[in-house]
Enzyme design. Structure first.
Site, PDB file in Angstrom:
ATOM      1  N   ASP A  67      69.884  55.180  28.746  1.00 42.57           N
ATOM      2  CA  ASP A  67      69.570  54.076  27.820  1.00 42.57           C
ATOM      3  C   ASP A  67      68.695  54.492  26.650  1.00 42.57           C
ATOM      4  OD1 ASP A  67      69.430  52.261  30.808  1.00 42.57           O
ATOM      5  OD2 ASP A  67      70.935  51.974  29.245  1.00 42.57           O
TER       6      ASP A  67
ATOM      7  N   HIS B 177      64.139  57.693  36.160  1.00 43.36           N
ATOM      8  CA  HIS B 177      65.371  57.329  36.865  1.00 43.36           C
ATOM      9  C   HIS B 177      65.149  57.486  38.369  1.00 43.36           C
ATOM     10  CE1 HIS B 177      69.603  57.161  38.016  1.00 43.36           C
ATOM     11  NE2 HIS B 177      69.807  56.619  36.846  1.00 43.36           N
TER      12      HIS B 177
HETATM   13  C1  SDX Z   1      69.729  52.583  34.507  1.00 41.96           C
HETATM   14  O1  SDX Z   1      70.260  53.723  39.322  1.00 41.96           O
HETATM   15  C2  SDX Z   1      71.056  54.016  38.299  1.00 41.96           C
HETATM   16  O2  SDX Z   1      71.938  54.848  38.422  1.00 41.96           O
HETATM   17  C3  SDX Z   1      70.844  53.201  37.024  1.00 41.96           C
HETATM   18  C4  SDX Z   1      71.596  53.659  35.795  1.00 41.96           C
HETATM   19  C5  SDX Z   1      73.102  53.440  35.925  1.00 41.96           C
HETATM   20  O3  SDX Z   1      73.858  54.132  35.230  1.00 41.96           O
HETATM   21  O4  SDX Z   1      73.505  52.505  36.656  1.00 41.96           O
HETATM   22  O5  SDX Z   1      71.351  55.034  35.550  1.00 41.96           O
HETATM   23  C6  SDX Z   1      71.188  52.862  34.538  1.00 41.96           C
HETATM   24  O6  SDX Z   1      69.299  51.573  34.995  1.00 41.96           O
HETATM   25  C7  SDX Z   1      68.806  53.625  33.925  1.00 41.96           C
HETATM   26  C8  SDX Z   1      67.293  53.230  34.040  1.00 41.96           C
HETATM   27  C9  SDX Z   1      66.970  52.251  32.917  1.00 41.96           C
HETATM   28  N1  SDX Z   1      65.576  51.744  33.068  1.00 41.96           N
HETATM   29  C10 SDX Z   1      64.576  52.119  32.266  1.00 41.96           C
HETATM   30  O7  SDX Z   1      64.666  52.983  31.394  1.00 41.96           O
HETATM   31  C11 SDX Z   1      63.268  51.369  32.508  1.00 41.96           C
HETATM   32  C12 SDX Z   1      62.077  52.360  32.508  1.00 41.96           C
HETATM   33  N2  SDX Z   1      62.161  53.199  33.712  1.00 41.96           N
HETATM   34  C13 SDX Z   1      61.566  52.711  34.887  1.00 41.96           C
HETATM   35  O8  SDX Z   1      61.039  51.487  35.003  1.00 41.96           O
HETATM   36  C14 SDX Z   1      61.806  53.519  36.153  1.00 41.96           C
HETATM   37  O9  SDX Z   1      61.762  54.843  35.827  1.00 41.96           O
HETATM   38  C15 SDX Z   1      63.076  53.192  36.910  1.00 41.96           C
HETATM   39  C16 SDX Z   1      63.186  51.734  37.175  1.00 41.96           C
HETATM   40  C17 SDX Z   1      64.279  53.632  36.127  1.00 41.96           C
HETATM   41  C18 SDX Z   1      63.038  53.945  38.227  1.00 41.96           C
HETATM   42  O10 SDX Z   1      62.013  53.431  38.954  1.00 41.96           O
HETATM   43  P1  SDX Z   1      61.625  53.991  40.417  1.00 41.96           P
HETATM   44  O11 SDX Z   1      62.590  55.038  40.860  1.00 41.96           O
HETATM   45  O12 SDX Z   1      61.383  52.824  41.310  1.00 41.96           O
HETATM   46  O13 SDX Z   1      60.298  54.771  40.147  1.00 41.96           O
HETATM   47  P2  SDX Z   1      58.854  54.093  40.083  1.00 41.96           P
HETATM   48  O14 SDX Z   1      58.886  52.836  39.268  1.00 41.96           O
HETATM   49  O15 SDX Z   1      58.303  54.036  41.461  1.00 41.96           O
HETATM   50  O16 SDX Z   1      58.058  55.205  39.226  1.00 41.96           O
HETATM   51  C19 SDX Z   1      57.521  56.367  39.849  1.00 41.96           C
HETATM   52  C20 SDX Z   1      56.276  56.693  39.018  1.00 41.96           C
HETATM   53  C21 SDX Z   1      55.287  55.525  38.933  1.00 41.96           C
HETATM   54  O17 SDX Z   1      54.020  56.074  38.688  1.00 41.96           O
HETATM   55  P3  SDX Z   1      53.003  56.304  39.977  1.00 41.96           P
HETATM   56  O18 SDX Z   1      52.903  54.969  40.703  1.00 41.96           O
HETATM   57  O19 SDX Z   1      53.645  57.383  40.807  1.00 41.96           O
HETATM   58  O20 SDX Z   1      51.699  56.718  39.341  1.00 41.96           O
HETATM   59  O21 SDX Z   1      56.662  56.969  37.658  1.00 41.96           O
HETATM   60  C22 SDX Z   1      56.075  55.986  36.804  1.00 41.96           C
HETATM   61  C23 SDX Z   1      55.699  54.814  37.680  1.00 41.96           C
HETATM   62  O22 SDX Z   1      54.619  54.082  37.087  1.00 41.96           O
HETATM   63  N3  SDX Z   1      57.124  55.614  35.838  1.00 41.96           N
HETATM   64  C24 SDX Z   1      56.914  55.392  34.540  1.00 41.96           C
HETATM   65  C25 SDX Z   1      58.185  55.127  34.003  1.00 41.96           C
HETATM   66  N4  SDX Z   1      59.111  55.192  34.966  1.00 41.96           N
HETATM   67  C26 SDX Z   1      58.452  55.490  36.104  1.00 41.96           C
HETATM   68  N5  SDX Z   1      55.783  55.399  33.798  1.00 41.96           N
HETATM   69  C27 SDX Z   1      55.936  55.119  32.475  1.00 41.96           C
HETATM   70  N6  SDX Z   1      57.139  54.850  31.882  1.00 41.96           N
HETATM   71  C28 SDX Z   1      58.281  54.850  32.613  1.00 41.96           C
HETATM   72  N7  SDX Z   1      59.448  54.577  32.032  1.00 41.96           N
END
Ligand code: SDX
Length: 428
Positions: free
Chosen positions: A364, A307
């Protein structure tokens, strides 16, 4: 003495005011930066940038705190109901008994949609995604209620559109569901409260009123409350920026629906179930899939994990996970993917990759398991997220207008060609 921030740029030093929120959040107000220095800031994805000041929802990502107008999500999920929370978010206070009765009554009398809208429902291909239908149908409300397009509306006029938006969303969502099966739609009945009416239109019978299971009413209220607002997330920011162009509420909400559809945002609840099903079909080897999620060369992500704000447990996920066990037991549903979800969570929360990046289950991760137990098809899950988020979107749109915020128009750093002359075709 108020705090200031100093920014030194080439030979000059500039002072900018620091503002402090009611929960002691600090922000450097750089609204005069470009006028004073010619510089802008760059923050791709707005990870460090506040877009507004808001009094609606407070999140603390480190402590896993979520409050609507100061009330904790835990208390609201336990003690309140969705229509009361919608009133709280939109108007700022918990309603009195009379206020909530009037609010429910107003909504009940606007749940019908114009009969001509049924042509739109019939026009969609039978298996078109419900989110694409929802976004189109909500935007089309502006065609049936052109008074919503009027500029400089009075508070009463804006409120009428708010009531219509809330009322018709549940009818549209339930009719999208019924049409997906080729079933005849079921009309709303004023005798039901908001959630019961939604369940009546979704799972009821056309020919007779079936008893609406109080277990379903309770869990739907809880799920809708938990999704009702979440400060400046992707879809809410979309609603605010579209509304900032003086665009009507229906089109602003439609834009939010489109933003929510993405699997990185609200579309994750559908993606989680599809992921769990894939892992189950693959033999349920959770270690294998955790390794894939960690592998930078593998596009697979653990959907429902991570998140932008929560770097601790998403408080909503905790409540939904508990509700999962309760509801599946009460409904006598045994869903093998629930066990896979719990195993994934257990393995991930002990794995350095997830621990270091503070990746926890988000709202989710478990919600789809409950929606499925209630009988919803997977591609309806994000539509249900939108139904819950609607009062939050409305509240944020209303706050943006009341604060008379300017049209949202970010700047950029240009990295393309500098000036060059046109090249005639024969010389290319
Ligand atoms: C919602 O913003 C809100 O409030 C949203 C929400 C709401 O109520 O409105 O809470 C609802 O959208 C919840 C999130 C739902 N999405 C997912 O579950 C999709 C999977 N999660 C991600 O793709 C990710 O965690 C996000 C999109 C939710 C957040 O992304 P960020 O903050 O841009 O973080 P990032 O992608 O830069 O990740 C940071 C690191 C990375 O690794 P490094 O480059 O540091 O090595 O964490 C890793 C990412 O690769 N990472 C994951 C991961 N999520 C982040 N690795 C594996 N699996 C994951 N799910």
């Amino acid at each position: 003495m108020s705090e200031t921030a100093q920014i030194k740029l080439s030979e000059n030093t500039y002072d900018f005011p620091v503002i402090t929120g009611t929960e002691n959040e600090k922000a450097v107000d750089i609204s005069k930066l470009r006028d004073l220095s010619g510089y802008i800031t760059l923050d791709t994805g707005y990870k460090n940038t506040g877009a507004t000041k808001s009094a609606i929802t407070f999140l603390d990502g480190e402590k896993g705190i979520l409050r609507y107008r100061g009330y904790s999500i835990e208390q609201l999920a336990e003690k309140s109901n969705f229509i009361e929370v919608a009133f709280l978010l939109i108007y700022g206070e918990l309603p009195t008994e009379k206020q909530v009765a009037d609010f429910q009554n107003e909504i009940s009398h606007h749940t019908l949609v114009h009969e001509d809208m049924k042509k739109f429902f019939d026009g969609f291909p039978s298996h078109s995604h419900p989110m694409g239908q929802l976004g189109s149908l909500v935007c089309s409300l502006s065609a049936f209620y052109p008074e919503s397009l009027k500029l400089n509306q009075t508070e009463a006029e804006i409120n009428q559109t708010i009531i219509k938006m809330l009322a018709k969303m549940s009818t549209i969502v339930s009719w999208i569901y019924k049409k997906s099966f080729g079933h005849p739609v079921i009309y709303p009945k004023n005798k039901y409260d908001y959630v019961s009416n939604f369940l009546h239109m979704t799972f009821g019978q056309r020919t007779e009123d079936v008893e609406i299971d109080p277990v379903l009413v309770d869990v739907m209220n809880k799920l809708l409350i938990l999704h009702a607002d979440h400060e400046q997330n992707c879809s809410t920011s979309t609603v605010r920026i579209v509304g900032s162009s003086d665009c009507n509420l229906y089109a602003s909400i439609s834009a939010g629906i489109s933003a929510l559809w993405g699997p990185l945002h609200g579309g994750a609840n559908q993606a989680v179930i599809e992921m769990l099903e894939q892992i189950k079909e693959d033999g349920g080897d959770t270690q294998k899939w955790i390794a894939k999620a960690k592998d930078k060369n593998d596009p697979f992500r653990l959907m429902g994990f991570g998140h932008r704000v929560y770097k601790n447990f998403d408080p909503r996920a905790k409540i939904i996970k508990k509700a999962c066990d309760d509801v599946l037991e009460k409904l006598g549903v045994n869903d093998p993917v629930l066990e896979i979800a719990k195993q994934l969570e257990e393995v991930a929360l002990k794995d350095d990759y997830f621990v270091q990046r503070k990746l926890y289950p988000n709202v989710d991760f478990y919600s789809g398991i409950i929606y499925r137990a209630l009988g919803f098809p997977t591609d309806m899950f994000t539509v249900l997220f939108a139904l819950g988020r609607l009062p939050g979107w409305i509240a944020q749109w209303k706050e943006m207008k009341e604060n008379k915020e300017p049209i949202g128009r970010p700047r950029q750093v240009y990295t393309g060609y500098t000036e060059r002359d046109y090249v005639e075709m024969q010389a290319r």
